[in-house]
Scaffold this motif. Structure first.
Motif, mmCIF file in Angstrom:
data_model
loop_
_atom_site.group_PDB
_atom_site.id
_atom_site.type_symbol
_atom_site.label_atom_id
_atom_site.label_comp_id
_atom_site.label_asym_id
_atom_site.label_seq_id
_atom_site.Cartn_x
_atom_site.Cartn_y
_atom_site.Cartn_z
ATOM 1 N N TRP A 28 19.671 -74.481 -43.976
ATOM 2 C CA TRP A 28 20.254 -75.780 -43.602
ATOM 3 C C TRP A 28 19.156 -76.821 -43.423
ATOM 4 O O TRP A 28 19.259 -77.948 -43.908
ATOM 5 C CB TRP A 28 21.048 -75.617 -42.310
ATOM 6 N N ALA A 29 18.090 -76.417 -42.735
ATOM 7 C CA ALA A 29 16.997 -77.346 -42.476
ATOM 8 C C ALA A 29 16.357 -77.784 -43.793
ATOM 9 O O ALA A 29 16.055 -78.957 -43.998
ATOM 10 C CB ALA A 29 15.962 -76.693 -41.571
ATOM 11 N N ARG A 30 16.175 -76.831 -44.694
ATOM 12 C CA ARG A 30 15.579 -77.158 -45.985
ATOM 13 C C ARG A 30 16.475 -78.097 -46.765
ATOM 14 O O ARG A 30 16.016 -79.060 -47.388
ATOM 15 C CB ARG A 30 15.319 -75.873 -46.781
ATOM 16 N N ALA A 31 17.782 -77.821 -46.726
ATOM 17 C CA ALA A 31 18.734 -78.659 -47.456
ATOM 18 C C ALA A 31 18.768 -80.070 -46.867
ATOM 19 O O ALA A 31 18.844 -81.062 -47.594
ATOM 20 C CB ALA A 31 20.133 -78.027 -47.413
ATOM 21 N N LEU A 32 18.655 -80.162 -45.562
ATOM 22 C CA LEU A 32 18.715 -81.464 -44.895
ATOM 23 C C LEU A 32 17.532 -82.330 -45.309
ATOM 24 O O LEU A 32 17.664 -83.540 -45.456
ATOM 25 C CB LEU A 32 18.713 -81.261 -43.373
ATOM 26 N N GLY A 33 16.389 -81.731 -45.485
ATOM 27 C CA GLY A 33 15.198 -82.494 -45.837
ATOM 28 C C GLY A 33 15.000 -82.644 -47.332
ATOM 29 O O GLY A 33 14.031 -83.253 -47.765
ATOM 30 N N ALA A 50 24.263 -80.803 -46.502
ATOM 31 C CA ALA A 50 23.408 -79.691 -46.080
ATOM 32 C C ALA A 50 24.270 -78.538 -45.573
ATOM 33 O O ALA A 50 23.984 -77.365 -45.841
ATOM 34 C CB ALA A 50 22.437 -80.143 -44.999
ATOM 35 N N SER A 51 25.348 -78.854 -44.850
ATOM 36 C CA SER A 51 26.224 -77.800 -44.340
ATOM 37 C C SER A 51 26.958 -77.113 -45.487
ATOM 38 O O SER A 51 27.081 -75.884 -45.519
ATOM 39 C CB SER A 51 27.229 -78.383 -43.338
#
Lengths: 378, 280, 266
Positions: free
Chosen positions: B213-218, B74-75
């Protein structure tokens, strides 16, 4: 102390402008020169093209036709397709709302120009610190623009512009963002600082007092054209247009001089005027008359000495600081200044029919001719 | 009667005490409903969480691997989205080309595209037999699917539009007067972008990056479709999904871990960056 | 006349099924005469069937045939992963029939008293699916263990993953798959896009994909299969319809449709 501004140049940096800028329906078409050290006040109503002129000089708006020269340097010339972009012009511009960078403190705002020109950070800051001291801003160095007063922001903006060591300085309504009390102080300081600047200076304003105090010469622009140019006193005394007349608080009528010193006015009515040199019967003239030189009576004055007596109807009353301005509809329509006591004594009210009287010697008739498009006071 | 108009105006600024935080009640009710709606599922998860077995579930090393991979990818996707997306956002906001509005709609398409469809599209483009991927595979023998790089590509594809849309709006709203001022002070275009434009939209850059980042994490759909599921590509959402097939408790436990980590990161960022709104 | 119109829209194989169904005495819902009356069979209304995703093609055919045999009855399908459907039933989602791709999911539904008396109606064995060009030159199950061969199978937690692991154990090979897909469709997608050289899928999947994949048979001694149980749900809103549908699936008509799709008899 003026050493901070000295920049070695091979020639005196006269500004020569012959500019046409077209923006949709509007076009600005002006020509004038400004001498080194001269402060030119550009006066005009909103939408006259004053800011467009400054933007053209700074390179933010390219000319549609014409040229701008600063000393030997051509900044913009449509004939030779020369255009120096804003970043490369030795032109400092103080914006109306200053446009101080909100994310930088005062010191870094002032150091911005030298940093952009490649000066190392420490040296740029040293140079900025010097300027801050000169503008009495040392204590504010670490503050953000949101944390300084309007007057201080004005000085920061000027210091920031001067940090780029410009050869031409432009100020857009430098005092309009300030309240009345601060304006007086800042105006005095600004005048002092401008006196030290060796190059040409343009100050755009719609405040006649500001223009009178700060400028060596005035350029009046209306609807994109120069309508009058001259020393502030001259412009104030003999305005060429209604706009300026209003600003300086004069009645102004356009007319044609007949026999017996009688001027037939274009918008109705006629006035007998004082004799003036260089005027002949048939000449187009402007007639100026101070509002305080007009007297009001409720009956037709039978035995007055005034040569000019005419009826009218009051359309408005406005309390100024120490007097009442009476707007009178008639032939000609006139502004009259009388005391508040007189208003009370005569029981004046809007809609009321009254008589006006003015002595011929109080009028000032002068030639009505279009201003020269170029030329300076020098 | 004399009508007298005063023209002298008070010029001193009037000091009004602003009533901050007092909300008109018609707004309060929907706001409360919104809070309820958003928080109840989270609370439900906490209530149903298998607290006693939590340590056993989390001691599993694949969980830590999945968590590490999730944070890392995600990062990486956020960095990639920033490096590529900020210039794109600038172009979309400032360029005056014809057809730019069409381009804007196209590049933000992943926002409305079901992520699984996005994953299929990525396969068709960058897969071993993809339009672009085939050339790369034939040349180097490398294929993105089933690799950690594939995870980053899938997450970037899905998450970058969030950053682009946020930052583009900021570029659009930013006062270009500051850029003009910088130009008159001798700054080059690049200097203006770096020292004026970017700092001015700083809060939006942070907000866009956090969103990204939040979208990528989920991210789940595009990742599972494009990068598949193996030890190099099993992110937390995939681990949660698979755990749910056999052991709902484990799924809840993993979800809690993902939530906890996200909340810690977002709160830390908020305190550091988002609280200070745009200066001025 | 009317029947002809209906079957024409379903297709030839469905037409054949309907005719077969008419002649058969096994289907309980097929006793209706050509009068078209829906009341004679006692089956009316809508029958809601929750069925495993792998049953989609065969159950669609069976559903059409069932509707044709029982005029006025409508069959509504909800195809999905068996585990998800089981969860959905546990949450009270109303349905009449549950057809699962694994006994495990059926057991959980039965255990929750949401269904009783499940009957195994089909078995689904595994096959190796490869892209038509067979880039990995796969000829048998042993080739999956070769280095450099990219293999996809289902994840450990899902039934098709368990079957794949059983097959690898029986064949005594160690396979390191590049993708452990969350469902069999993921494996199919890996093969059809050519991202892997081989994938372990159900026989029914290979048939359903037609020319897009090539199937390589796994010998019966190392193969594994999953059983498909079907049951009428306890809270079925349309119990009569549910019973009739279950019987129809178990009839010759149903078996024929399932065999066409690649299923084996239980």
């Amino acid at each position: 102390m003026s050493g901070a501004f000295v920049r070695t140049t091979t020639s005196p940096t006269v500004l020569r402008v012959d500019a046409l800028v077209r923006r949709g329906e509007f076009d600005l078409d002006v020509g004038f020169d400004v001498q080194p050290g001269e402060v030119l006040g550009v006066l005009g109503p909103n939408g006259a093209g004053k800011s467009t002129l400054l933007r053209a000089l700074a390179g933010l708006t390219p000319l549609t036709a014409g040229s701008i020269r600063l000393g030997d340097v051509v900044l913009d010339d449509t004939a030779t397709d020369t255009f120096v972009p804003p970043a490369d012009r030795p032109v400092g511009l103080v914006f109306q709302n200053y446009r101080l960078f909100p994310h930088l403190d005062v010191l870094d705002n002032v150091a911005f120009a030298p940093r952009s020109q490649g000066v190392p950070r420490a040296e740029a800051r040293a140079r900025a610190t010097e300027l801050l001291a000169r503008f009495d801003l040392t204590e504010l160095a670490a503050r953000r623009p949101s944390q300084v007063s309007g007057g201080q922001a004005q000085r920061v903006a000027l210091a920031r512009a001067l940090a780029a060591t410009p050869l031409l300085l432009l100020l857009d309504e430098p005092l309009s963002a300030l309240d009345a009390r601060t304006r007086l102080d800042v105006r005095t300081q600004l005048r002092h600082h401008l006196a030290d600047f060796p190059g040409p200076v343009l100050i755009v304003t719609h405040d006649p007092l500001e223009a009178m105090v700060l400028a060596d010469r005035l350029l009046v622009i209306e609807e994109g054209r120069v309508v009058q140019s001259g020393p502030p006193g001259e412009v104030a005394r003999r305005p060429a247009t209604q706009y300026v007349a209003r600003l300086v608080g004069l009645n102004l009528w356009r007319g044609r001089l007949g026999s017996d010193q009688r001027v037939v006015l274009a918008d109705g009515g006629a006035l007998v005027v004082a004799p003036a040199d260089g005027l002949a019967a048939g000449d187009p003239v402007l007639v100026g008359l101070r509002p305080s030189a007009v007297t009001v009576s409720t009956e037709r004055p039978e035995h007055g000495s005034a040569r000019n007596v005419w009826p009218g109807r009051i359309t408005g009353l406005e309390l100024l600081a120490d007097r009442v301005r009476v707007q009178v509809d008639g032939a000609p329509s006139t502004l009259v200044d009388i005391t508040a006591a007189a208003v009370a004594d005569l029981s004046l009210a809007a809609g009321q029919r009254i008589w006006l009287a003015a002595k011929a010697t109080e009028t000032d008739a002068y030639p009505d001719r279009p201003p020269a498009s170029t030329g300076s006071a020098g | 009667m004399v009508r007298v108009v005063r023209v002298e105006r008070s010029t001193g600024s009037i000091d009004r005490t602003r009533e901050r935080g007092t909300m008109p009640w018609p707004l309060g009710i929907p706001a409360a409903v919104a809070v309820f709606f958003l928080l109840v599922p989270l609370v439900a998860m906490l209530v149903r969480a298998p607290w006693s077995g939590l340590t056993r579930i989390l001691a599993n090393s694949t969980v830590l691997d999945a968590l590490r991979l999730s944070l890392l990818s995600a990062s990486a996707a956020t960095v990639a989205s920033f490096v590529l997306g900020v210039p794109l956002a600038w172009m979309l906001a400032r360029a005056r080309w014809r057809g730019l509005s069409v381009l804007r709609a196209l590049v933000t398409l992943p926002l409305v595209l079901p992520p699984v469809v996005g994953g299929v599209a990525l396969l068709l483009a960058f897969g071993r037999n993809g339009v672009v991927g085939k050339a790369i595979y034939d040349w180097t023998g490398f294929a993105l699917p089933f690799t950690t790089w594939g995870v980053v590509v899938a997450e970037t594809f899905v998450a970058m539009p969030f950053l682009v849309v946020t930052v583009e709006g900021a570029f659009r709203a930013a006062d270009q007067g500051f850029e003009e001022a910088a130009a008159t002070l001798g700054a080059s275009r690049m200097t203006i972008f770096r020292r004026v434009t970017l700092p001015l939209i700083g809060p939006s850059l942070v907000a866009g990056s956090v969103l990204c980042w939040a979208r990528a994490l989920g991210e789940f759909g595009a990742t599972i479709t494009f990068a598949g599921n193996n030890p190099d590509t099993q992110t937390m959402p995939i681990a949660v999904y698979l755990a749910n097939e056999s052991d709902t408790d484990a799924a809840i436990a993993l979800s809690l871990v993902l939530l906890l980590v996200s909340v810690v990161v977002l709160v830390a960022l908020r305190d550091r960056w988002l609280r200070q709104g745009p200066a001025l | 006349m009317r029947r002809t119109v209906v079957t024409a829209s379903v297709g030839l194989s469905a037409a054949a099924l309907v005719l077969a169904g008419c002649g058969s005495s096994g289907g309980s819902g097929t006793a209706s005469s050509s009068s078209g009356s829906s009341t004679t069979s006692g089956v009316t209304g809508t029958v809601t069937v929750f069925a495993a995703a792998s049953l989609k093609s065969s159950f669609t055919v069976i559903g059409k045939a069932f509707e044709a045999a029982n005029p006025g009855v409508k069959v509504t399908f909800n195809f999905g992963p068996s585990s998800g459907l089981a969860t959905s039933i546990a949450q009270g989602n109303p349905a009449d029939v549950f057809a699962s791709a694994s006994p495990t999911n059926m057991d959980s539904v039965v255990k929750a008293s949401d269904a009783s008396d499940p009957t195994t109606f089909a078995k689904n064995a595994m096959q190796i699916a490869v892209p038509p060009s067979n880039p990995g030159a796969i000829t048998g199950i042993a080739d999956l263990a070769k280095p450099g061969v990219k293999v996809a199978r289902c994840a450990d937690a899902v039934p098709c993953g368990k079957l794949a692991m059983t097959i690898f154990t029986k064949a005594k090979i160690t396979v390191n798959p590049v993708d452990r897909a969350v469902d069999v469709n993921g494996v199919v997608k890996d093969v059809t896009t050519g991202e892997v050289d081989a994938g372990l899928v159900y026989v029914t999947d290979v048939l359903a994909q037609g020319a897009k994949v090539k199937g390589i048979v796994i010998p019966a001694d190392v193969n594994a299969s999953t059983s498909y149980p079907i049951a009428v749900l306890s809270k079925a809103p349309n119990a009569a319809g549910a019973k009739a549908f279950k019987a129809f699936v178990l009839s010759d008509t149903g078996v024929a449709a399932l065999t066409d799709a690649g299923f084996e008899k239980p």
